[in-house]
Design a protein around this motif. Structure first.
Motif, short mmCIF file in Angstrom:
data_model
loop_
_atom_site.label_atom_id
_atom_site.label_comp_id
_atom_site.label_asym_id
_atom_site.label_seq_id
_atom_site.Cartn_x
_atom_site.Cartn_y
_atom_site.Cartn_z
N ALA A 10 44.96 17.03 44.54
CA ALA A 10 46.39 16.93 45.17
C ALA A 10 47.28 18.05 44.88
O ALA A 10 48.07 18.41 46.04
CB ALA A 10 47.07 15.63 44.77
N GLN A 13 45.91 20.67 47.32
CA GLN A 13 46.35 20.77 48.55
C GLN A 13 47.67 20.94 48.93
O GLN A 13 48.17 21.90 49.72
CB GLN A 13 45.93 19.39 48.98
N PHE A 14 48.63 20.63 47.74
CA PHE A 14 50.01 21.04 48.03
C PHE A 14 50.30 22.53 47.86
O PHE A 14 51.02 22.97 48.79
CB PHE A 14 50.66 20.27 47.16
N THR A 17 48.98 24.12 51.34
CA THR A 17 49.74 24.01 52.50
C THR A 17 51.16 24.62 52.26
O THR A 17 51.49 25.21 53.36
CB THR A 17 50.16 22.41 52.91
N MET A 75 53.82 19.70 55.56
CA MET A 75 53.96 19.87 53.94
C MET A 75 55.05 18.61 53.69
O MET A 75 55.00 17.91 52.43
CB MET A 75 54.73 21.03 53.63
N GLN A 78 53.53 15.18 52.66
CA GLN A 78 52.80 15.01 51.49
C GLN A 78 53.39 14.28 50.41
O GLN A 78 53.03 13.73 49.52
CB GLN A 78 52.15 16.38 50.97
N THR A 81 52.47 10.93 51.05
CA THR A 81 51.17 10.40 51.15
C THR A 81 50.67 10.67 49.65
O THR A 81 49.81 9.98 48.93
CB THR A 81 50.10 11.27 52.11
N ASN A 82 50.88 11.97 49.19
CA ASN A 82 50.13 12.29 47.67
C ASN A 82 50.99 12.05 46.56
O ASN A 82 50.41 12.13 45.44
CB ASN A 82 49.48 13.56 47.97
N TRP A 83 52.23 12.20 46.57
CA TRP A 83 53.08 12.18 45.85
C TRP A 83 54.12 10.99 45.72
O TRP A 83 55.44 11.09 45.61
CB TRP A 83 53.96 13.51 45.56
N MET A 407 40.85 12.33 48.38
CA MET A 407 41.64 13.73 48.12
C MET A 407 40.65 15.04 48.58
O MET A 407 40.89 15.75 49.42
CB MET A 407 42.15 13.97 46.76
N SER A 410 40.66 15.05 52.42
CA SER A 410 41.53 15.54 52.93
C SER A 410 42.08 16.96 52.83
O SER A 410 42.42 17.71 53.74
CB SER A 410 42.79 14.64 52.11
#
Length: 452
Positions: A10, A13-14, A17, A75, A78, A81-83, A407, A410
């Motif tokens: 994660a 990914q951040f 992006t 961005m 996220q 979704t992820n945080w 993840m 993704s």
């Protein structure tokens, strides 16, 4: 995926992006201001060189602006979704700050962008210039709010935590948190310098092709004047930012310096190069200059800076990444200063637009500002770890409950889609840059309703 867990993926990914995204706002901030300067000079001097450059860079700005909006929206998603842990904990502060950015900046940019790009033959010169200025103002206001939000995560102020949620108490303290103004100035100058090096590189490319038009010479000369004046200012801004970071995030500074422990009352040396070993808790193969670390960071010949061993291992960032990212940023800054000095000397010798080695050097330095920005953000974000909100919320508590496989898929999708979509965007911008500013006659009666 490669032995990484869901939180690591994660974070990657951040980082992926946001690294794509930050390039676009940096160019947008600097280029919009440059276009305002060009249009203002055209209105003042009636010199069509400035008009031709204004139209040329406006096309590139439009493409860059569009890609920045798209990448920024993705961005932002996220956070949910992820945080989700971060959103639930600090959303009462970051949510309003990002909303202020949309309401004060994005609406301003979107409202006047159409006039700026398509209104040349539809509105008068002063109204068009006003629209261009408003677009530029919007990009800078956007930087204000985004950096305020991120700076609060670095140096949180003006809040209390109730039932595991942040409650804002003082919005002035939140917006103007201790690191905000230092980071705003440092990032703003970095964005302007990135644009200056991009403009200089485009001018150098055309000069290398033998296309020595007045437009190419003018953009090349303007960029180099800006570089020699502003690079030293960035060093001063960086020093101020570093002192602020030392006060509020000393562990980040220790990681940047690869400084593990203080020995007696000895002043801190400056480690130029080496390899920080987190297991051994030392920087191996180091080349250092005695006392210089204390002199730079404390402005003292005797005071020591905090060391990494002053905090528990679980509170330390990934030292090698922070250490080397910082050196990449500083090394590029030194090359920028060298380029500015050489440019000033060649201007004095009246051969600014000649010399293939010189023009190639400027061309190669074209993306240097953007690389330095990425390296600087790596220092900022990696150096904050293991915290998302420094000293308040740990990264592991901010992540959503996703599995490793989810993840991984993704991240793979992001890499493929971003490489394709934004790769096309980059290709198109470079293609436009290669065309150059086209000199053309100006029909003032039709274009601006202005008398010749």
């Amino acid at each position: 995926m490669f032995g990484l867990d869901a939180i690591d993926i994660a974070r990657i990914q951040f980082a992926f992006t946001v690294s794509f995204h930050i390039i676009f706002p940096a160019i947008t901030i600097g280029l919009s201001t440059y276009i305002v300067v060009l249009e203002g000079l055209w209105l003042k001097t009636n010199n069509k060189i400035y008009y031709n450059l204004c139209v040329f860079w406006a096309k590139i700005f439009a493409v860059n602006f569009g890609m920045g909006v798209v990448s920024g929206l993705v961005m932002a998603f996220q956070f949910g979704t992820n945080w989700s842990g971060f959103s639930a904990f600090a959303g009462s502060i970051t949510g309003p700050l990002l909303t202020y950015e949309v309401m004060t900046a994005f609406f301003l940019e979107a409202g006047f962008l159409g006039v700026m790009l398509f209104g040349w033959k539809k509105v008068g010169p002063h109204l068009h210039f006003f629209a261009t200025a408003m677009v530029s103002l919007g990009t800078n206001i956007s930087m204000f709010w985004i950096l305020s939000s991120n700076s609060w995560m670095q140096t949180p102020q003006g809040y209390e935590v109730v039932n595991n949620q942040v409650i804002p108490l003082d919005w002035f303290a939140i917006v103007f948190n201790p690191s905000f103004l230092h980071r705003l100035v440092h990032m703003g100058i970095a964005a302007f310098l990135s644009t200056a090096f991009l403009v200089a590189a485009v001018g150098a490319w055309h000069l290398l092709q033998g296309n020595k038009t007045d437009e190419n010479k003018k953009m090349f000369s303007m960029a180099l004047w800006f570089i020699i004046i502003v690079v030293p200012l960035q060093f001063l801004a960086g020093d101020s930012h570093g002192l602020n970071t030392l006060k509020y995030q000393p562990t980040k500074i220790a990681a940047m310096e690869g400084h593990w422990e203080n020995i007696g009352d000895e002043p801190t040396p400056l480690i130029l190069f080496g390899w920080p070993d987190m297991k051994a808790e030392e920087t191996k193969y180091k080349i250092e200059i005695p006392v210089l670390g204390s002199l730079i960071l404390k402005h003292s010949f005797t005071e020591q800076i905090p060391a990494l061993k002053d905090v528990p291992p679980q509170d330390r960032p990934n030292v090698p990444f922070v250490f080397w990212s910082f050196r990449i940023m500083v090394g590029i800054g030194m090359l920028m200063l060298l380029l500015g000095i050489v440019g000033l000397y060649r201007r004095y010798k009246k051969n600014l637009y000649q010399g293939r080695w010189w023009l190639r050097f400027v061309l190669l330095m074209g993306p240097s500002g953007l690389v330095a920005i990425l390296a600087g953000w790596f220092v900022t974000e990696l150096g904050r770890q293991p915290w998302v909100v420094y000293g308040v919320l740990r990264t592991k508590d901010a992540a959503s409950a996703h599995g490793d496989l989810q993840m991984s898929i993704s991240l793979l999708c992001f890499v493929v889609v971003y490489s394709f979509v934004f790769g096309i965007g980059y290709f198109y911008m470079i293609k436009q840059m290669k065309k150059g500013a086209i000199s053309q006659p100006i029909d003032y009666a039709q274009l601006t309703h202005r008398e010749e």
